[in-house]
Design an enzyme around this catalytic site. Structure first.
Site, short mmCIF file in Angstrom:
data_model
loop_
_atom_site.label_atom_id
_atom_site.label_comp_id
_atom_site.label_asym_id
_atom_site.label_seq_id
_atom_site.Cartn_x
_atom_site.Cartn_y
_atom_site.Cartn_z
N GLY A 15 -29.44 -29.83 -4.40
CA GLY A 15 -29.75 -28.44 -4.74
C GLY A 15 -30.16 -27.70 -3.49
N ASP A 240 -22.18 -23.59 -12.53
CA ASP A 240 -21.90 -23.43 -11.10
C ASP A 240 -20.44 -23.09 -10.83
OD1 ASP A 240 -20.99 -25.99 -11.75
OD2 ASP A 240 -22.29 -27.03 -10.33
N THR A 241 -19.52 -23.65 -11.63
CA THR A 241 -18.11 -23.34 -11.43
C THR A 241 -17.82 -21.88 -11.74
OG1 THR A 241 -17.55 -25.60 -12.05
CG2 THR A 241 -15.75 -24.02 -11.99
N THR A 263 -18.26 -32.42 -6.15
CA THR A 263 -18.34 -33.67 -6.91
C THR A 263 -17.20 -33.74 -7.92
OG1 THR A 263 -20.74 -33.75 -6.66
CG2 THR A 263 -19.78 -35.05 -8.44
#
Length: 473
Positions: A15, A240-241, A263
Site C-alpha cells: 500500500g 483499484d482497477t 498482481t
C-alpha cells in the site's frame, strides 16, 4: 491555486499514500508513505492484517499533514471482492479473510445447484471465480450462520476503511460490482439472488457513486494524525482497477483496450452497457462498473503474481532476486517458446518447481534457471493477452488497434514488448501510477475541480509520459 488530494492505494502486495497536486490542469504525484501488505495465516484460514493496514493508512495521512497545510480530499482504493462485517454496535465482527483463503474451493458447484450458473450470470454479468464475494458469503452462510445473523452491515474493503475514517457506512459502486451479487443493468444489489441462496440482504449498505463526498475525517483521527483541519473523505473508484482504468490516457474516439498490470492483469474495454449473453458467459468475461457508470468488460488474468510467487520460492532457497534482476536474466535468456496455463498456478507455493513440472508433462522446453522461468511466465502472459484481445473483439464486434498498459506492471519493458510482438498491436505503457492518479482525479470530480471522465483523461495525457512498443517481426 493547487488542489491537493491524498490517494491511499492498497494493492494485494503493498500500500502507499500518494499526494496528488492538481494545478493548471496538470497532475503531479509524490509518494509519502509505503508499506507491505502481508496476509496472516492462522490455523483456521488466511486473513488480511486489517488493523495494521488501517494503522499504515493513518501514518500516510499523518505524512500528508506534515507535507501540506491543507488537503482537499482523502480517498481509498483497494483490491476487489473481500469484505468485513459490522455488528449492531458498529464493531467489526471478524477479521476479513483473504480472497486466496481455501474456504471457497469447490463452492461454486454448490451455489449453482441452488441458482443455476446461467441465471447467476444473467443477473450479475460477472465471471465465475471462486474468490468472488458471492462464494465467500455463501461459505459464511454455510459454516458460520450465526455470524451473518449478527451482521448489521457488510462493507467491502475500501468501504470498511472509509467507515474507520468517517463513521459512514456505504458501498461504493465500482467495488460492489466485483462481488457477483450486484446487477449492472439495474444498478442495484442482486438481493433476490442472495435470498434464493438463503442469505438475507438486510446487511447491504447504501450504494454510492465514485466522487461522492462522505464527510470529514473523524475528529479523533484528525488529532491523532496531527492535522490542522479535518479534510473531506471521498468515495473514489474504490476498486483499484476502476481507478486505474479511469486514468488510461486514451483518446476519446480511438479503438483501445486496457491492461491494468500488477498482481493481476485485468484486460478489457470500456463500454456504455454490459455484455450479458451466452458468448460472454462461455468466455468467462466479467462486467464491472467504472467511473461515470461506464462498464468495464474484462477478463481477470493471473498476472505478475506468478512471478511474485517465484520470487518467494527462490528467497526460501536463499536466492534473493529483485524484479529488475529477473527481467535482465529473462532478456538474456532469449525466446524459450514454452507456454503455461496461467490458471493452473492459481494456488500459492512451489511455483518454479511446478512450472518445470508443467513444461515437462506437456512436452515443452523446461526452464533451467530463474531467467528462463521468468521468460516463460512473461511469454505466457503475452499469449494470454492475445487470446483475451481476440475474444474482446468478438464479443464487442469491433477491432482494437492499441493496448494501453497501466499500473506498476507497465514498467516491465520486456513484458510490454512481448505483448506487442505476440498480439501484433501497438502497446502504450504508462502511467505506472494510474491507480493513484485515477483515485485523486475522481476525488477532484466529486469536488468540482474536474468536470468529466474525458477531462480527467485529458489531464492524464498532459501530466504523464508514456512509452510505445511496436510489434517486431
Amino acid at each position: 491555486m493547487s488542489q491537493r488530494y491524498l490517494a491511499l492505494d492498497l494493492g494485494a502486495e503493498s500500500g502507499r499514500a500518494m499526494l496528488a497536486s492538481l494545478d493548471s490542469r496538470k497532475l503531479e504525484l509524490a509518494e509519502l508513505h509505503r508499506w507491505p501488505n502481508t496476509p496472516v495465516q492462522l490455523p483456521d484460514g488466511l486473513y488480511w492484517d486489517t488493523f495494521r493496514l488501517f494503522h499504515e493508512i493513518s501514518e500516510g495521512i499523518r505524512a500528508a499533514g506534515k507535507a501540506v497545510a491543507h488537503l482537499d480530499g482523502i480517498a481509498i482504493d483497494t483490491w476487489g471482492v473481500d469484505f468485513g462485517l459490522l455488528g449492531a454496535d458498529g464493531g467489526i465482527l471478524a477479521n476479513p479473510r483473504h480472497y486466496r483463503d481455501p474456504r471457497t474451493n469447490g463452492l461454486s458447484a454448490e451455489v449453482f445447484a441452488i441458482a443455476p450458473k446461467h441465471e447467476v450470470f444473467q443477473t450479475t454479468g460477472i465471471q465465475v471465480m471462486e474468490i468472488n464475494s458471492l462464494y465467500q458469503l455463501f461459505s459464511i452462510h454455510r459454516e458460520s450462520p450465526g455470524l451473518l445473523d449478527a451482521a448489521a452491515k457488510l462493507l467491502f474493503m475500501p468501504d470498511l476503511f472509509n467507515y474507520f475514517l468517517t463513521g459512514v457506512e456505504c458501498s461504493e459502486r465500482t467495488i460492489a460490482s466485483t462481488s457477483q451479487f450486484y446487477n449492472p443493468v439495474s444498478g442495484r444489489f442482486a438481493t433476490d439472488l442472495l435470498r434464493r441462496l438463503g442469505i438475507t440482504a438486510s446487511f447491504l449498505a447504501e450504494l454510492v457513486d465514485p466522487g461522492t463526498q462522505l464527510g470529514e475525517i473523524l475528529p479523533y483521527l484528525a488529532e491523532h494524525c496531527g492535522l490542522s483541519q479535518s479534510p473531506n473523505v471521498f468515495a473514489t473508484a474504490g476498486h483499484d482497477t476502476a481507478s486505474a482504468v479511469a486514468a488510461v490516457p486514451a483518446e476519446e474516439n480511438s479503438r483501445w483496450c486496457y491492461i491494468s498490470s500488477g498482481t493481476w492483469s485485468l484486460m478489457g474495454v470500456e463500454l456504455d452497457a454490459p455484455v450479458i449473453n451466452e458468448a460472454c458467459q462461455n468466455a468467462n468475461f466479467t462486467n464491472e462498473v467504472g467511473v461515470g457508470r461506464r462498464i468495464r468488460l474484462l477478463k481477470n488474468i493471473a498476472g505478475l503474481w506468478l512471478l511474485q510467487e517465484c520470487r518467494r520460492a527462490w528467497a526460501k532457497e536463499g536466492k534473493e532476486y529483485t524484479y529488475d534482476e529477473l527481467i535482465q536474466q529473462a532478456e538474456a535468456a532469449g525466446p524459450i517458446g514454452s507456454v503455461i496455463d496461467l490458471d493452473a498456478f492459481a494456488s500459492p507455493g512451489r511455483h518454479p518447481e511446478r512450472i518445470c513440472e508443467y513444461c515437462r508433462q506437456t512436452g515443452q522446453r523446461v526452464p533451467k534457471d530463474a531467467g528462463e522461468t521468468t521468460r516463460v511466465v512473461l511469454h505466457s502472459l503475452a499469449v494470454r493477452y492475445k487470446e483475451v484481445l481476440e475474444t474482446l473483439e468478438t464479443l464487442t464486434g469491433r477491432k482494437i488497434d492499441v493496448i494501453h498498459i497501466v499500473g506498476g506492471g507497465s514498467r516491465n519493458r520486456l513484458l510490454n514488448q512481448l505483448a506487442a510482438d505476440v498480439t501484433g498491436r501497438r502497446v502504450v505503457a504508462g502511467p505506472a501510477e494510474a491507480t493513484a492518479a485515477g483515485n485523486a482525479l475522481t476525488q477532484a470530480m466529486g469536488n468540482g475541480d474536474v468536470s468529466s471522465l474525458d477531462e480527467l483523461r485529458t489531464i492524464i495525457r498532459h501530466s504523464f509520459g508514456v512509452e510505445e512498443f511496436r510489434p517486431r517481426d
